[in-house]
Structures are given as structure tokens and as C-alpha cells.
Scaffold this motif. Sequence first.
Motif, PDB file in Angstrom:
ATOM      1  N   ILE A   5       4.080 -14.669   1.607  1.00  0.00           N
ATOM      2  CA  ILE A   5       4.677 -13.351   1.415  1.00  0.00           C
ATOM      3  C   ILE A   5       3.969 -12.350   2.313  1.00  0.00           C
ATOM      4  CG2 ILE A   5       5.145 -11.521  -0.261  1.00  0.00           C
ATOM      5  CD1 ILE A   5       4.980 -13.729  -2.438  1.00  0.00           C
ATOM      6  N   LYS A   6       4.738 -11.563   3.034  1.00  0.00           N
ATOM      7  CA  LYS A   6       4.172 -10.531   3.883  1.00  0.00           C
ATOM      8  C   LYS A   6       4.564  -9.163   3.344  1.00  0.00           C
ATOM      9  CE  LYS A   6       4.037 -13.316   8.104  1.00  0.00           C
ATOM     10  NZ  LYS A   6       4.410 -13.412   9.543  1.00  0.00           N
ATOM     11  N   LYS A   7       3.581  -8.285   3.253  1.00  0.00           N
ATOM     12  CA  LYS A   7       3.823  -6.930   2.771  1.00  0.00           C
ATOM     13  C   LYS A   7       3.206  -5.940   3.749  1.00  0.00           C
ATOM     14  CE  LYS A   7       3.794  -8.141  -2.151  1.00  0.00           C
ATOM     15  NZ  LYS A   7       3.417  -7.685  -3.511  1.00  0.00           N
ATOM     16  N   GLU A   8       4.041  -5.348   4.568  1.00  0.00           N
ATOM     17  CA  GLU A   8       3.550  -4.383   5.548  1.00  0.00           C
ATOM     18  C   GLU A   8       3.586  -2.989   4.957  1.00  0.00           C
ATOM     19  OE1 GLU A   8       4.493  -2.789  10.090  1.00  0.00           O
ATOM     20  OE2 GLU A   8       5.503  -4.565   9.291  1.00  0.00           O
ATOM     21  N   ALA A   9       2.470  -2.294   5.055  1.00  0.00           N
ATOM     22  CA  ALA A   9       2.404  -0.930   4.535  1.00  0.00           C
ATOM     23  C   ALA A   9       3.291  -0.008   5.354  1.00  0.00           C
ATOM     24  CB  ALA A   9       0.963  -0.444   4.565  1.00  0.00           C
ATOM     25  N   LYS A  10       3.992   0.886   4.665  1.00  0.00           N
ATOM     26  CA  LYS A  10       4.807   1.896   5.340  1.00  0.00           C
ATOM     27  C   LYS A  10       3.915   3.114   5.591  1.00  0.00           C
ATOM     28  CE  LYS A  10       9.237   0.361   3.443  1.00  0.00           C
ATOM     29  NZ  LYS A  10       8.705  -0.884   2.862  1.00  0.00           N
ATOM     30  N   THR A  11       3.112   3.019   6.641  1.00  0.00           N
ATOM     31  CA  THR A  11       2.129   4.059   6.927  1.00  0.00           C
ATOM     32  C   THR A  11       2.770   5.277   7.584  1.00  0.00           C
ATOM     33  OG1 THR A  11       1.633   3.059   9.071  1.00  0.00           O
ATOM     34  CG2 THR A  11       0.319   2.323   7.205  1.00  0.00           C
ATOM     35  N   ASP A  12       2.147   6.427   7.387  1.00  0.00           N
ATOM     36  CA  ASP A  12       2.625   7.652   8.035  1.00  0.00           C
ATOM     37  C   ASP A  12       2.225   7.688   9.505  1.00  0.00           C
ATOM     38  OD1 ASP A  12       3.727   8.506   5.659  1.00  0.00           O
ATOM     39  OD2 ASP A  12       1.948   9.647   5.069  1.00  0.00           O
ATOM     40  N   TYR A  13       1.178   6.941   9.836  1.00  0.00           N
ATOM     41  CA  TYR A  13       0.685   6.871  11.208  1.00  0.00           C
ATOM     42  C   TYR A  13       0.417   5.418  11.547  1.00  0.00           C
ATOM     43  CZ  TYR A  13      -0.020  11.788  10.159  1.00  0.00           C
ATOM     44  OH  TYR A  13       0.185  13.083   9.765  1.00  0.00           O
ATOM     45  N   LYS A  14       0.551   5.064  12.811  1.00  0.00           N
ATOM     46  CA  LYS A  14       0.389   3.689  13.229  1.00  0.00           C
ATOM     47  C   LYS A  14      -1.070   3.265  13.127  1.00  0.00           C
ATOM     48  CE  LYS A  14       1.657  -0.280  14.817  1.00  0.00           C
ATOM     49  NZ  LYS A  14       2.414  -1.186  13.942  1.00  0.00           N
ATOM     50  N   LEU A  15      -1.299   2.147  12.447  1.00  0.00           N
ATOM     51  CA  LEU A  15      -2.638   1.597  12.275  1.00  0.00           C
ATOM     52  C   LEU A  15      -2.698   0.204  12.878  1.00  0.00           C
ATOM     53  CD1 LEU A  15      -3.197   2.546   8.504  1.00  0.00           C
ATOM     54  CD2 LEU A  15      -3.843   3.880  10.530  1.00  0.00           C
ATOM     55  N   VAL A  16      -3.897  -0.346  12.974  1.00  0.00           N
ATOM     56  CA  VAL A  16      -4.019  -1.726  13.431  1.00  0.00           C
ATOM     57  C   VAL A  16      -3.372  -2.640  12.393  1.00  0.00           C
ATOM     58  CG1 VAL A  16      -6.093  -1.303  14.791  1.00  0.00           C
ATOM     59  CG2 VAL A  16      -6.320  -1.982  12.393  1.00  0.00           C
ATOM     60  N   SER A  17      -2.817  -3.731  12.837  1.00  0.00           N
ATOM     61  CA  SER A  17      -2.027  -4.602  11.975  1.00  0.00           C
ATOM     62  C   SER A  17      -2.834  -5.175  10.819  1.00  0.00           C
ATOM     63  CB  SER A  17      -1.413  -5.743  12.794  1.00  0.00           C
ATOM     64  OG  SER A  17      -2.423  -6.557  13.365  1.00  0.00           O
ATOM     65  N   HIS A  18      -4.137  -5.386  11.010  1.00  0.00           N
ATOM     66  CA  HIS A  18      -4.950  -5.985   9.948  1.00  0.00           C
ATOM     67  C   HIS A  18      -5.075  -5.057   8.738  1.00  0.00           C
ATOM     68  CE1 HIS A  18      -5.600  -9.022  12.808  1.00  0.00           C
ATOM     69  NE2 HIS A  18      -6.625  -8.511  13.428  1.00  0.00           N
ATOM     70  N   ILE A  19      -4.922  -3.756   8.974  1.00  0.00           N
ATOM     71  CA  ILE A  19      -4.904  -2.814   7.862  1.00  0.00           C
ATOM     72  C   ILE A  19      -3.495  -2.702   7.287  1.00  0.00           C
ATOM     73  CG2 ILE A  19      -5.239  -0.391   7.198  1.00  0.00           C
ATOM     74  CD1 ILE A  19      -7.487  -0.238   9.235  1.00  0.00           C
ATOM     75  N   GLU A  20      -2.513  -2.608   8.146  1.00  0.00           N
ATOM     76  CA  GLU A  20      -1.126  -2.456   7.687  1.00  0.00           C
ATOM     77  C   GLU A  20      -0.659  -3.646   6.854  1.00  0.00           C
ATOM     78  OE1 GLU A  20       1.295  -1.785  11.111  1.00  0.00           O
ATOM     79  OE2 GLU A  20       0.863   0.374  11.155  1.00  0.00           O
ATOM     80  N   ASN A  21      -1.111  -4.850   7.189  1.00  0.00           N
ATOM     81  CA  ASN A  21      -0.594  -6.058   6.542  1.00  0.00           C
ATOM     82  C   ASN A  21      -1.478  -6.591   5.424  1.00  0.00           C
ATOM     83  OD1 ASN A  21       1.604  -6.113   8.348  1.00  0.00           O
ATOM     84  ND2 ASN A  21       0.381  -7.167   9.886  1.00  0.00           N
ATOM     85  N   ARG A  22      -2.624  -5.953   5.196  1.00  0.00           N
ATOM     86  CA  ARG A  22      -3.523  -6.426   4.155  1.00  0.00           C
ATOM     87  C   ARG A  22      -2.986  -6.088   2.773  1.00  0.00           C
ATOM     88  NH1 ARG A  22      -6.000  -5.424   0.140  1.00  0.00           N
ATOM     89  NH2 ARG A  22      -5.122  -3.306   0.230  1.00  0.00           N
ATOM     90  N   TRP A  23      -2.976  -7.063   1.885  1.00  0.00           N
ATOM     91  CA  TRP A  23      -2.650  -6.801   0.486  1.00  0.00           C
ATOM     92  C   TRP A  23      -3.404  -7.816  -0.368  1.00  0.00           C
ATOM     93  CZ3 TRP A  23       0.631 -10.118  -2.591  1.00  0.00           C
ATOM     94  CH2 TRP A  23       1.181 -11.187  -1.904  1.00  0.00           C
ATOM     95  N   SER A  24      -3.325  -7.675  -1.679  1.00  0.00           N
ATOM     96  CA  SER A  24      -4.145  -8.478  -2.598  1.00  0.00           C
ATOM     97  C   SER A  24      -3.281  -9.503  -3.340  1.00  0.00           C
ATOM     98  CB  SER A  24      -4.846  -7.564  -3.602  1.00  0.00           C
ATOM     99  OG  SER A  24      -5.656  -6.621  -2.930  1.00  0.00           O
ATOM    100  N   PRO A  25      -3.193 -10.712  -2.817  1.00  0.00           N
ATOM    101  CA  PRO A  25      -2.332 -11.725  -3.444  1.00  0.00           C
ATOM    102  C   PRO A  25      -2.946 -12.330  -4.704  1.00  0.00           C
ATOM    103  CG  PRO A  25      -3.501 -12.697  -1.605  1.00  0.00           C
ATOM    104  CD  PRO A  25      -3.878 -11.237  -1.616  1.00  0.00           C
ATOM    105  N   ARG A  26      -2.085 -12.886  -5.540  1.00  0.00           N
ATOM    106  CA  ARG A  26      -2.539 -13.666  -6.696  1.00  0.00           C
ATOM    107  C   ARG A  26      -2.139 -15.135  -6.560  1.00  0.00           C
ATOM    108  NH1 ARG A  26      -1.501  -8.835  -9.996  1.00  0.00           N
ATOM    109  NH2 ARG A  26      -3.468  -8.197 -10.955  1.00  0.00           N
ATOM    110  N   THR A  27      -1.623 -15.494  -5.419  1.00  0.00           N
ATOM    111  CA  THR A  27      -1.364 -16.902  -5.117  1.00  0.00           C
ATOM    112  C   THR A  27      -1.989 -17.207  -3.767  1.00  0.00           C
ATOM    113  OG1 THR A  27       0.738 -16.459  -3.982  1.00  0.00           O
ATOM    114  CG2 THR A  27       0.834 -16.873  -6.367  1.00  0.00           C
ATOM    115  N   PHE A  28      -2.451 -18.448  -3.622  1.00  0.00           N
ATOM    116  CA  PHE A  28      -3.142 -18.826  -2.403  1.00  0.00           C
ATOM    117  C   PHE A  28      -2.732 -20.233  -1.988  1.00  0.00           C
ATOM    118  CE2 PHE A  28      -5.887 -16.004  -4.848  1.00  0.00           C
ATOM    119  CZ  PHE A  28      -6.176 -15.007  -3.927  1.00  0.00           C
TER     120      PHE A  28
END
Length: 204
Positions: A5-28
Motif C-alpha cells: 500500500i502506498k500513501k503519498e502525503a498531499k503536501t502544501d509544498y513539494k518535499l523529498v519523496s522519502h518524507i511524502e511517502n512515509r507512513w506507519s503500516p500495521r502489516t509487513f
Amino acid sequence: METIIKKEAKTDYKLVSHIENRWSPRTFSDIPISSNDIKILLEAGRWAASSFNLQPWMIFWGTKGSKAYDMLFDCMNDFNQSWAKSAPLLVATAYNTKKPDGKDNFHALHDLGLFMGNMGIQAQSMGIGLHHMAGFDFEKAKRDLQLPDEYHVATMVALGFYGGTMDNLNDELKEQELNPNRERKPIAEFAFNGAYVDRAQLDT
């Protein structure tokens, strides 16, 4: 069936992808995190900034199937155990509450947060997700880890490559896992150009 699952943050300003795409999964994914990968993650944290360079953090880890993993897992509450059992790597974070002179180190928890921030961004670059947890018995963890009195166990963290199945999740957690929306407070609610009483002047 494994799903990434990919969850890209809808940021107000462009950030590096590692921040935009980071989230906290409960499955691995069941792909193991190698010893070398663990060293890379710890090296990233190692270079975090800290007050007076005291580096007050202490990190404990266990890979699935090891006594260390079971020890950390047994400190978690039932809710976190229900999903974290799919994580191939568990981590406990702790920090020294005292400075070398015995005075309280009021910045130690902040410094540990910087360590884990570094680790989190490095992990994201490797396709590894982190989920931090407060739901555990920190006194038991401190005893089991045989920490000195001046240390406090702050968090548990489940780590693994993104993916896995949702078989261990209840319906509510499955819905959270699949929900693509990620929300954060707007900057105007927490960042002020001057004193808090002047917050109405943010845009000036």
C-alpha cells in the motif's frame, strides 16, 4: 495475498519523496531485515544531532524468532501484539534522563526523537516501514532490558518491508490500512511568526 500500500502525503509544498511517502503500516512483508540493513538503520540514527553531543539514546532490537524479539513482544499490550506479530524486527528505544554531572537532561527525549527521525527516513529509502508504539509496559521493558535507573524506555517500534497481508487485522484496522488519506494540521496552527498572541499576523 500480499499487498503493498502506498500513501503519498498531499503536501502544501513539494518535499523529498522519502518524507511524502512515509507512513506507519500495521502489516509487513515476511522478507527478513538483514543484519546489514539493521546496521544501516542504526548508523543513520547515530548521526542525529543531540544536545552537547551527549547522544543519550539507547536502542534494543530483536529479529523474529529470537529471544530478544520475544522479550520485546511480551512487553506490548494485547492490541499491539495482535498486529505487530507480523513485523520481522522489533525495536525498543530508551534514553538517559541524566547528564554526566547528574543533572536532568531535559533535551534527551528530543534527541531520541531526532535519532528515530533519521532512522525513519533512512528506512523509507530502503522500502522499510516503521510503526511507533506507546502501548507497552515500560517498567517491565526496563526490567527485562536491565537498564540502569537513570534510563527510561520511551517507545516500541515495529519494522518491516512494506507489504504483507491483513489477515491479522480486524475490520477497523483494515479500513485504516487501506485508507489513502493522510492528514496533518495546517502550518498556521502550530508555527507563529513571533509570539503566540500575534498568531493572527501569520500571513504578514
